[in-house]
Every structure is written in structure tokens, then in C-alpha cells.
Design a protein around this motif. Structure first.
Motif, PDB file in Angstrom:
ATOM      1  N   TYR A 162      30.711  11.120 -17.210  1.00  0.00           N
ATOM      2  CA  TYR A 162      29.373   9.959 -16.463  1.00  0.00           C
ATOM      3  C   TYR A 162      29.660   8.876 -17.376  1.00  0.00           C
ATOM      4  N   GLN A 163      30.499   8.788 -18.752  1.00  0.00           N
ATOM      5  CA  GLN A 163      29.966   6.893 -19.128  1.00  0.00           C
ATOM      6  C   GLN A 163      31.133   6.287 -18.305  1.00  0.00           C
ATOM      7  N   ALA A 164      29.974   5.119 -18.126  1.00  0.00           N
ATOM      8  CA  ALA A 164      30.979   3.421 -17.433  1.00  0.00           C
ATOM      9  C   ALA A 164      32.091   3.070 -18.234  1.00  0.00           C
ATOM     10  N   ARG A 165      33.179   2.756 -18.160  1.00  0.00           N
ATOM     11  CA  ARG A 165      34.077   1.909 -18.519  1.00  0.00           C
ATOM     12  C   ARG A 165      33.998   1.010 -19.512  1.00  0.00           C
ATOM     13  N   ILE A 208      13.883   0.817 -28.616  1.00  0.00           N
ATOM     14  CA  ILE A 208      14.311  -0.664 -28.695  1.00  0.00           C
ATOM     15  C   ILE A 208      15.668  -1.167 -29.626  1.00  0.00           C
ATOM     16  N   ALA A 209      16.075  -0.105 -29.909  1.00  0.00           N
ATOM     17  CA  ALA A 209      17.247  -0.894 -30.465  1.00  0.00           C
ATOM     18  C   ALA A 209      18.540  -1.782 -28.822  1.00  0.00           C
ATOM     19  N   ARG A 210      18.306  -0.063 -28.274  1.00  0.00           N
ATOM     20  CA  ARG A 210      20.106  -0.520 -27.199  1.00  0.00           C
ATOM     21  C   ARG A 210      18.417  -0.827 -25.361  1.00  0.00           C
ATOM     22  N   TYR A 211      16.665  -0.913 -25.900  1.00  0.00           N
ATOM     23  CA  TYR A 211      16.034  -2.047 -24.804  1.00  0.00           C
ATOM     24  C   TYR A 211      17.115  -3.310 -23.700  1.00  0.00           C
ATOM     25  N   ASN A 212      18.088  -3.774 -24.067  1.00  0.00           N
ATOM     26  CA  ASN A 212      19.012  -4.760 -23.155  1.00  0.00           C
ATOM     27  C   ASN A 212      19.924  -4.268 -22.652  1.00  0.00           C
ATOM     28  N   LYS A 213      20.303  -3.397 -22.805  1.00  0.00           N
ATOM     29  CA  LYS A 213      21.910  -2.623 -22.728  1.00  0.00           C
ATOM     30  C   LYS A 213      21.247  -2.113 -21.331  1.00  0.00           C
ATOM     31  N   ILE A 214      20.141  -1.033 -21.753  1.00  0.00           N
ATOM     32  CA  ILE A 214      19.107  -0.348 -21.005  1.00  0.00           C
ATOM     33  C   ILE A 214      18.501  -1.258 -19.675  1.00  0.00           C
ATOM     34  N   SER A 215      18.065  -2.187 -20.180  1.00  0.00           N
ATOM     35  CA  SER A 215      17.504  -3.057 -18.777  1.00  0.00           C
ATOM     36  C   SER A 215      18.431  -3.953 -18.037  1.00  0.00           C
ATOM     37  N   GLU A 216      19.699  -3.948 -18.543  1.00  0.00           N
ATOM     38  CA  GLU A 216      20.891  -4.621 -18.048  1.00  0.00           C
ATOM     39  C   GLU A 216      21.804  -3.758 -16.834  1.00  0.00           C
ATOM     40  N   SER A 217      22.157  -3.051 -17.489  1.00  0.00           N
ATOM     41  CA  SER A 217      22.825  -1.621 -16.885  1.00  0.00           C
ATOM     42  C   SER A 217      22.458  -0.314 -16.607  1.00  0.00           C
ATOM     43  N   GLN A 218      22.570   0.062 -15.304  1.00  0.00           N
ATOM     44  CA  GLN A 218      22.206   1.419 -14.806  1.00  0.00           C
ATOM     45  C   GLN A 218      22.843   2.311 -15.063  1.00  0.00           C
ATOM     46  N   SER A 219      24.483   2.465 -15.359  1.00  0.00           N
ATOM     47  CA  SER A 219      24.722   3.207 -15.796  1.00  0.00           C
ATOM     48  C   SER A 219      25.326   3.626 -16.833  1.00  0.00           C
ATOM     49  N   PHE A 220      24.343   2.282 -18.036  1.00  0.00           N
ATOM     50  CA  PHE A 220      24.270   2.654 -19.395  1.00  0.00           C
ATOM     51  C   PHE A 220      23.400   3.507 -19.626  1.00  0.00           C
TER      52      PHE A 220
END
Length: 244
Positions: A162-165, A208-220
Motif C-alpha cells: 500500500y506504500q506509494a513509491r 502534526i509531524a506528518r500534516y503537510n504530507k498527509i494533506s498533500e498526498s492521498q496515498s500517503f
């Protein structure tokens, strides 16, 4: 109470020698074994023999401390040898059929079944007073050993698809696995000390630490949620099996 109905906690507290052998297995098969060793022991005989030597060490120490259980410890090691040699000789078939994850589960189930069966059949279950006094500590050590590296390996085997490249970019190798171990350690401590609200703080800090990546990448975001839920489930299951 459900805890009294199941009786798992009392069982382990009254059988510390069994807990010691289970702990020895988890340490030798996971914490003391690198991924390189795990990969090569099913392909090359010298690495398998080295691994079996490492498995023997904690059991040898236990034999010196509890000589009346020497036969039990020896047969536990012998069962480990038989199971690992079976896995070694079936590795080509497992790889052709892409059954690595199921072979891993079967391997561990057989190891645990052998330990429990041999304990009830052969072990001297009379515990010295000092060992009985340390039973709760051994129980906690087994709990933390189980929710550490073994959970990381199971997650990698069953959920890495399930992990995107692109999710691997800008990360430090091994950081995700270490974060997973630390979050499960905090959750485990929170459960043992009854600080259940602290579990929510773990996920808040991660979010909080992963907020930016969570909001920018649906797969992440999906992979992050799968990992967080699996960590929580694994801790709760291990806690239930050892403390209920």
C-alpha cells in the motif's frame, strides 16, 4: 470481569519459566537477528547454523539457571532446529509460489506451539521464590518484545504493497520503523499504567509531524492511517493475550 474470565494474566504470572522461554524465542528470532540474517538463513546453510547457535545461547543460559528443566530447553531448541530446517528445504517452493508472508506466519505459529506443548508435557513447573517475584517484570518484557520488531516485520510483509513509491522521498532509512516501535512502546506503557488518554497524544504528535504530507498526498494519508491502526491493533491484541 473479562480479565478474570480469560485468565491470561494469571496464567503467565504463575508460569514464569514459560514466559522466559517465549521471551528467549522472540529475542533470538527477532531482536538478535538482522534482516540480512533472516534472508540468508533460508538460502545458505552456514547462516542457518549461525542463527541456530544464537537461538541456543539464551536457552543454554536458562539451562544453567534451571538445570531441572534442561530437557525442556533442549527439546525447545531441537524443535526450532527442525522447523527452521523444514523452512530451509521448502524455501524454493515458497519463493516460486510467492508465499513468504504465509511461511513466516506458519513458522512462528509452529515455534510457539512447540514451546507451549513441550512446556506442558515436560517442564518442571515449580518456580523458585525469586523467579515468582519477578514474574510481572518478565511479563512486561515479553509484552514489549512482542510489540517491537515482530510487529514491524508483519506490517512490512502484509502492508508494504500500500506504500506509494513517492512516499519514500525525503525520509531517513529506518525512521518509519523506529517511529512505529516508539509509538507502540508509549501505547504499551500507557496501557500498563492505565493512562489511556496518553494513547491519543501519540497519534496527535504523529499527525502534526506528518500534516503537510498527509494533506498533500492521498496515498500517503491512506498508508499512514493503515500503519497507525495496525500499530494500535497489534498493541491491543498483545496486551489482551498477556494481561487479560
Amino acid at each position: 470481569m473479562l480479565a478474570n474470565f480469560w485468565g491470561f494474566a494469571d496464567f503467565y504470572l504463575h508460569n514464569p519459566i514459560l514466559v522466559l522461554v517465549l521471551l528467549a524465542h522472540v529475542l533470538s528470532d527477532f531482536q538478535l537477528q538482522s534482516q540480512r540474517m533472516a534472508d540468508l538463513k533460508v538460502k545458505r546453510l552456514p547462516f542457518l547454523i549461525l542463527h541456530l547457535g544464537l537461538v541456543c545461547l539464551p536457552l543454554l543460559v536458562l539451562s544453567l539457571i534451571f538445570p531441572s528443566n534442561f530437557l525442556f530447553f533442549f527439546l525447545v531448541w531441537l524443535s526450532h532446529v527442525a522447523i527452521d530446517f523444514l523452512k530451509f528445504h521448502s524455501n524454493a517452493f515458497v519463493q516460486r509460489r510467492n508465499l513468504e508472508k504465509y511461511a513466516f506466519l506458519l513458522d512462528q505459529i509452529l515455534h510457539f506451539l512447540a514451546i507451549f506443548l513441550l512446556y506442558f508435557l515436560l517442564a518442571n513447573q515449580k518456580n523458585p521464590q525469586w523467579l515468582q517475584g519477578a514474574a510481572s517484570v518478565l511479563q512486561a518484557l515479553l509484552f514489549f518484545a512482542l510489540i517491537g520488531k515482530p510487529v514491524n516485520i508483519i506490517f512490512k510483509l502484509f502492508f508494504s504493497k500500500y506504500q506509494a513509491r513517492e512516499d519514500n522521498q525525503d525520509t531517513i532509512a529506518g525512521a518509519g520503523a523506529m517511529i512505529g516501535r516508539l509509538e507502540r512502546l508509549i501505547m504499551g506503557l500507557s496501557l500498563i499504567f492505565g493512562q489511556y488518554a496518553s494513547i491519543g497524544l501519540v497519534f496527535t504528535a504523529k499527525s502534526i509531524a506528518r500534516y503537510n504530507k498527509i494533506s498533500e498526498s492521498q496515498s500517503f494519508a491512506e498508508y499512514y492511517l493503515i500503519g497507525s491502526l495496525f500499530s494500535l491493533i497489534s498493541v491491543l491484541v498483545c496486551y489482551g493475550l498477556l494481561y487479560f
